[in-house]
Design an enzyme around this catalytic site. Structure first.
Site, PDB file in Angstrom:
ATOM      1  N   THR A 175      58.915  -4.828  59.696  1.00 14.85           N
ATOM      2  CA  THR A 175      60.168  -4.193  59.283  1.00 14.85           C
ATOM      3  C   THR A 175      59.900  -2.763  58.817  1.00 14.85           C
ATOM      4  O   THR A 175      58.743  -2.348  58.678  1.00 14.85           O
ATOM      5  CB  THR A 175      60.867  -4.973  58.151  1.00 14.85           C
ATOM      6  OG1 THR A 175      59.982  -5.038  57.019  1.00 14.85           O
ATOM      7  CG2 THR A 175      61.235  -6.382  58.597  1.00 14.85           C
ATOM      8  N   ARG A 200      74.918  10.262  48.484  1.00 16.20           N
ATOM      9  CA  ARG A 200      73.769   9.542  47.918  1.00 16.20           C
ATOM     10  C   ARG A 200      74.214   8.573  46.828  1.00 16.20           C
ATOM     11  O   ARG A 200      73.656   7.491  46.689  1.00 16.20           O
ATOM     12  CB  ARG A 200      72.769  10.528  47.311  1.00 16.20           C
ATOM     13  CG  ARG A 200      71.782  11.103  48.309  1.00 16.20           C
ATOM     14  CD  ARG A 200      70.859  12.090  47.600  1.00 16.20           C
ATOM     15  NE  ARG A 200      69.949  12.705  48.552  1.00 16.20           N
ATOM     16  CZ  ARG A 200      68.655  12.385  48.669  1.00 16.20           C
ATOM     17  NH1 ARG A 200      68.120  11.448  47.915  1.00 16.20           N
ATOM     18  NH2 ARG A 200      67.891  12.999  49.541  1.00 16.20           N
ATOM     19  N   THR A 246      57.219 -13.758  49.834  1.00 10.55           N
ATOM     20  CA  THR A 246      58.632 -13.862  50.187  1.00 10.55           C
ATOM     21  C   THR A 246      59.308 -14.799  49.205  1.00 10.55           C
ATOM     22  O   THR A 246      58.734 -15.820  48.825  1.00 10.55           O
ATOM     23  CB  THR A 246      58.847 -14.373  51.632  1.00 10.55           C
ATOM     24  OG1 THR A 246      60.246 -14.620  51.823  1.00 10.55           O
ATOM     25  CG2 THR A 246      58.100 -15.663  51.908  1.00 10.55           C
ATOM     26  N   GLY A 247      60.499 -14.425  48.806  1.00 11.72           N
ATOM     27  CA  GLY A 247      61.267 -15.295  47.909  1.00 11.72           C
ATOM     28  C   GLY A 247      62.185 -16.228  48.664  1.00 11.72           C
ATOM     29  O   GLY A 247      62.991 -16.945  48.073  1.00 11.72           O
ATOM     30  N   CYS A 281      67.185 -12.797  55.722  1.00  8.13           N
ATOM     31  CA  CYS A 281      67.165 -13.365  57.070  1.00  8.13           C
ATOM     32  C   CYS A 281      66.373 -14.669  57.089  1.00  8.13           C
ATOM     33  O   CYS A 281      66.750 -15.633  57.759  1.00  8.13           O
ATOM     34  CB  CYS A 281      66.582 -12.363  58.058  1.00  8.13           C
ATOM     35  SG  CYS A 281      64.988 -11.678  57.580  1.00  8.13           S
ATOM     36  N   THR A 282      65.285 -14.716  56.316  1.00  3.46           N
ATOM     37  CA  THR A 282      64.433 -15.909  56.303  1.00  3.46           C
ATOM     38  C   THR A 282      65.120 -17.076  55.606  1.00  3.46           C
ATOM     39  O   THR A 282      65.051 -18.219  56.074  1.00  3.46           O
ATOM     40  CB  THR A 282      63.077 -15.591  55.648  1.00  3.46           C
ATOM     41  OG1 THR A 282      62.470 -14.496  56.344  1.00  3.46           O
ATOM     42  CG2 THR A 282      62.143 -16.785  55.698  1.00  3.46           C
ATOM     43  N   ARG A 307      68.566  -0.302  60.240  1.00  2.60           N
ATOM     44  CA  ARG A 307      68.507  -1.398  61.217  1.00  2.60           C
ATOM     45  C   ARG A 307      69.678  -2.369  61.038  1.00  2.60           C
ATOM     46  O   ARG A 307      70.389  -2.684  61.988  1.00  2.60           O
ATOM     47  CB  ARG A 307      67.195  -2.197  61.069  1.00  2.60           C
ATOM     48  CG  ARG A 307      65.902  -1.473  61.343  1.00  2.60           C
ATOM     49  CD  ARG A 307      65.753  -0.949  62.758  1.00  2.60           C
ATOM     50  NE  ARG A 307      65.960  -1.937  63.782  1.00  2.60           N
ATOM     51  CZ  ARG A 307      66.465  -1.661  64.995  1.00  2.60           C
ATOM     52  NH1 ARG A 307      66.833  -0.432  65.301  1.00  2.60           N
ATOM     53  NH2 ARG A 307      66.612  -2.614  65.895  1.00  2.60           N
ATOM     54  N   ILE A 308      69.875  -2.839  59.813  1.00  2.00           N
ATOM     55  CA  ILE A 308      70.921  -3.836  59.581  1.00  2.00           C
ATOM     56  C   ILE A 308      72.311  -3.208  59.645  1.00  2.00           C
ATOM     57  O   ILE A 308      73.222  -3.767  60.267  1.00  2.00           O
ATOM     58  CB  ILE A 308      70.695  -4.580  58.242  1.00  2.00           C
ATOM     59  CG1 ILE A 308      69.347  -5.327  58.259  1.00  2.00           C
ATOM     60  CG2 ILE A 308      71.834  -5.562  57.957  1.00  2.00           C
ATOM     61  CD1 ILE A 308      69.174  -6.347  59.384  1.00  2.00           C
ATOM     62  N   ARG A 326      53.064 -11.021  57.957  1.00  5.13           N
ATOM     63  CA  ARG A 326      53.671  -9.966  58.762  1.00  5.13           C
ATOM     64  C   ARG A 326      52.781  -9.737  59.985  1.00  5.13           C
ATOM     65  O   ARG A 326      51.581  -9.538  59.844  1.00  5.13           O
ATOM     66  CB  ARG A 326      53.804  -8.673  57.943  1.00  5.13           C
ATOM     67  CG  ARG A 326      54.843  -8.742  56.829  1.00  5.13           C
ATOM     68  CD  ARG A 326      56.242  -9.003  57.405  1.00  5.13           C
ATOM     69  NE  ARG A 326      57.272  -9.030  56.390  1.00  5.13           N
ATOM     70  CZ  ARG A 326      58.052  -7.989  56.088  1.00  5.13           C
ATOM     71  NH1 ARG A 326      57.890  -6.826  56.703  1.00  5.13           N
ATOM     72  NH2 ARG A 326      58.999  -8.114  55.175  1.00  5.13           N
TER      73      ARG A 326
END
Length: 333
Positions: A179, A77, A208-209, A149-150, A11-12, A231
């Protein structure tokens, strides 16, 4: 300007490429061991959340060709095996979510990388939030983190409030979109049992940190903020609820005025301000880190207030990854 490589085309990773194209940054290489070049074309072209890519994308002789420009594709990898130098990539976006420490991210240097930006919080790499602490960057730093993001949503707002009214202490809740780490239906999830419940069926309390991380980018707030997440079953766009006790008395109108001022001044493009009757989907594709919702917040008294700020947790964040790289390049030159 130095050229960029992306490790991890999830996604990112894909949205960082879109953001790079929008901002005139040059991506010359992508590595992903799980996706071949034809699949990359498909995933980059079609996006259920952000819509179809507006330019051209194709595969040609093992290259990913976007808007006529060839991007080298690797399928390794082990990051030590990625020959970034052969493609001319010097600044690497580490967006696998796997190599998030200085030691692990440093594997990219073997293939010729000069700098690595981790698109996630890091236990030991210096963390940067655009609009908040970029001045702390120095060219001797080889591996840095763009935080989460947060944190990118919360920190600019917290900085404005703290600089003007002093945050004594505060609690944050992020109502966070689903996510890729979550489950479509109930399934095992290691030690985080709740995280393994069906994402589309539940509101899931999670850790969440992000709030504690604000203390890393704004040292004066260290130990003064913490928080948690819910979430929720939406595909994108999240919202921060920051409830703070202030050191200086302030009306809600005074707080709004200072946030508006910052959004038009030093934090333009990072922090935005709205008084519209908005809901989450109105922010899909928004490039700001944080959009203050003036109508949603509420004061209890002149020293205790709840503040609300929206963020496109995918695209806003991906734009900051490119902004951070551009800032680093300006200082490294």
């Amino acid at each position: 300007m130095s050229k960029i490589g992306i490790n991890g085309f999830g996604r990112i990773g894909r949205l960082v490429l879109r953001a790079a194209l929008d901002k005139g940054a040059e991506v010359v290489a992508v590595n992903d061991p799980f996706i071949d070049v034809n699949y990359m074309v498909y995933l980059f072209k079609y996006d259920s959340t952000h819509g179809r890519f507006k330019g051209t994308v194709a595969a040609d002789g093992g290259f990913l060709v976007v808007n006529g420009k060839k991007i080298t594709v690797f399928c390794e990898r082990d990051p030590t095996n990625i020959n970034w130098a052969s493609a001319g990539a010097e600044y690497i976006v580490e967006s696998t979510g796997v190599f998030t420490t200085i030691d692990k991210a440093s594997a990219h240097f073997k293939g010729g990388a000069k700098k690595v930006v981790i698109s996630a919080p890091s236990a030991d790499a210096p963390m940067f939030v655009c609009g908040v602490n970029l001045e702390a960057y120095s060219p001797d730093m080889k591996v840095v983190s763009n935080a989460s993001c947060t944190t990118n949503c919360l920190a600019p707002l917290a900085k404005v409030i703290h600089d003007n009214f002093e945050i004594v202490e505060g609690l944050m809740t992020t109502v966070h979109a689903t996510t890729a780490t979550q489950k479509t239906v109930d399934g095992p999830s290691g030690k985080l049992w709740r995280d393994g419940r069906g994402a589309a069926q539940n509101i899931i309390p999670a850790s969440t940190g992000a709030a504690k991380a604000v203390g890393k980018v704004i040292p004066e707030l260290n130990g003064k903020l913490t928080g948690m997440a819910f979430r929720v079953p939406t595909p994108n766009v999240s919202v921060v609820d920051l409830t703070v006790r202030l050191g200086k008395s302030a009306t809600y109108d005074e707080i709004k005025a200072k946030v508006l001022e910052a959004s038009q001044g030093p934090m333009k493009g990072i922090l935005d301000y709205t008084e519209e009757e908005v809901v989450s989907t109105d922010f899909v594709g928004d490039t700001h880190s944080s959009v203050f919702d003036a109508k949603a917040g509420i004061p209890l008294n002149d020293k205790f207030v709840k503040l609300i700020s929206w963020y496109d947790n995918e695209f806003g964040y991906s734009n900051r990854v490119i902004d951070l790289i551009k800032y680093m390049q300006s200082k490294d030159a």
